[in-house]
Design an enzyme around this catalytic site. Structure first.
Site, PDB file in Angstrom:
ATOM      1  N   HIS A  58       0.798  -1.125  -0.086  1.00  0.00           N
ATOM      2  CA  HIS A  58       0.032  -0.128  -0.031  1.00  0.00           C
ATOM      3  C   HIS A  58       0.808   1.121   0.182  1.00  0.00           C
ATOM      4  O   HIS A  58       0.529   2.210  -0.663  1.00  0.00           O
ATOM      5  CB  HIS A  58      -0.826  -0.054   1.293  1.00  0.00           C
ATOM      6  CG  HIS A  58      -1.879  -1.181   1.285  1.00  0.00           C
ATOM      7  ND1 HIS A  58      -1.647  -2.178   2.140  1.00  0.00           N
ATOM      8  CD2 HIS A  58      -3.015  -1.400   0.595  1.00  0.00           C
ATOM      9  CE1 HIS A  58      -2.676  -3.070   2.115  1.00  0.00           C
ATOM     10  NE2 HIS A  58      -3.535  -2.548   1.144  1.00  0.00           N
ATOM     11  N   ARG A 208      -3.377 -10.323   4.566  1.00  0.00           N
ATOM     12  CA  ARG A 208      -3.744 -11.796   4.886  1.00  0.00           C
ATOM     13  C   ARG A 208      -2.596 -12.313   5.392  1.00  0.00           C
ATOM     14  O   ARG A 208      -2.745 -13.497   6.004  1.00  0.00           O
ATOM     15  CB  ARG A 208      -4.509 -12.402   3.766  1.00  0.00           C
ATOM     16  CG  ARG A 208      -5.918 -12.085   3.189  1.00  0.00           C
ATOM     17  CD  ARG A 208      -6.203 -12.753   2.161  1.00  0.00           C
ATOM     18  NE  ARG A 208      -7.354 -11.978   1.400  1.00  0.00           N
ATOM     19  CZ  ARG A 208      -8.512 -12.638   1.329  1.00  0.00           C
ATOM     20  NH1 ARG A 208      -8.890 -13.849   2.056  1.00  0.00           N
ATOM     21  NH2 ARG A 208      -9.601 -11.877   0.989  1.00  0.00           N
TER      22      ARG A 208
END
Ligand code: PAF
Length: 305
Positions: A58, A208
């Site tokens: 990100h 995740r």
């Protein structure tokens, strides 16, 4: 563990970074009030949509936006409508405080963290259909997933009206579908696709990954290793043989199960039969590693720029 070192590097090297405090905003009205002033001054706005639990992948999107726009809005919203597995929605990590620290270090201007009621004051009944892009791979295994993605991303585009929006190539199919949505709905913005960010050992960064045990983390490495090796394998084998090789290598680990591995045309996402069928060829994989579902992809061929 969050790698603050990387984020600080991003912070220091960002062209448009000014040492101002990032604002955290929770409503569309407040965000639009801020943005209208800045847009009136001619400032360009970049949007980075996220579901939080931020990592260096990100950060690379935020860094790119901060470098290319005077204003960067990062949305942090775990979008319920894109979870076809409600258990997955419950387990999705929510780490807003840590996310905001990282975003500020990256030079983001606003973190937009709305509530579910803010984004969905009433049920969103809109249906988005971009067949055949959204009927294959993730679309086939996660019914309704891309409809939910298009619902929230279109709402964010309408709320923010950014000049550019940034998405990672790790979600390769999502990126293709969002490009198609922008084309069909005539959103006036540029979609910027950004390369996958990997750990040093090759594992693709994912929110995740935080759910992997030490043993699962070790096993997860096999995914990227197998994909990279398959490039060499592909040079002397057919598409079908390459698919079989990737699947059987990963499935040989008892705790891992390949849900699909498809080698597709990078624009249409349709399976190719031979290596000469396209000048843009990408292999897309989804693997259950214990209970954690991981995705990754690799380009076998890219069109010349
Ligand atoms: O890629 C994601 O994290 C999500 O699908 C997105 C684009 C933020 C929409 O919720």
């Amino acid at each position: 563990m969050v790698n603050y070192g990387l984020f600080c590097t991003v912070f220091q090297t960002t062209k448009n970074h000014k040492p101002i405090k990032m604002k955290v905003i929770h409503t569309i009205k407040d965000l639009q009030a801020e943005l209208s002033v800045l847009k009136a001054q001619g400032k360009k706005v970049g949007l980075v949509p996220t579901m939080g639990a931020l990592h260096a992948g990100h950060a690379s999107l935020v860094k790119r936006s901060v470098n290319e726009n005077e204003v960067t809005v990062v949305s942090v919203f775990v979008n319920p409508t894109q979870f076809n597995d409600k258990n997955d929605l419950v387990k999705y990590p929510r780490t807003l405080d840590a996310d905001c620290k990282l975003l500020e270090a990256c030079g983001a201007t606003y973190a937009f963290a709305p509530s579910v009621e803010e984004m969905y004051p009433e049920p969103d009944t809109r249906q988005f259909s971009y067949a055949p892009l959204d009927t294959v791979m993730e679309g086939a295994f996660r019914p309704g997933h891309f409809n939910g993605v298009c619902q929230i991303v279109s709402k964010l585009f309408e709320a923010v009206k950014p000049h550019r929006a940034y998405f990672g190539e790790k979600d390769f199919q999502q990126l293709a579908i969002i490009r198609e949505m922008v084309r069909q709905m005539q959103f006036d913005l540029e979609i910027v696709g950004c390369p996958i960010v990997r750990e040093e050992d090759g594992l693709a960064l994912s929110s995740r990954n935080a759910r992997l045990s030490a043993e699962e983390r070790e096993n997860a490495l096999k995914i990227s290793q197998t994909l990279f090796k398959s490039r060499t394998f592909a040079a002397s084998h057919s598409v079908k043989e390459t698919i079989d090789e990737v699947i059987s290598t990963i499935d040989a680990i008892p705790e891992m199960r390949v849900e699909y591995y498809e080698i597709v045309d990078g624009n249409t996402l349709q399976p190719i039969a031979g290596w000469n069928d396209s000048d843009y060829i990408v292999g897309c994989i989804t693997v259950y590693n214990g209970e954690v579902r991981l995705i990754d992809n690799i380009a076998y061929r890219r069109p010349e720029q």
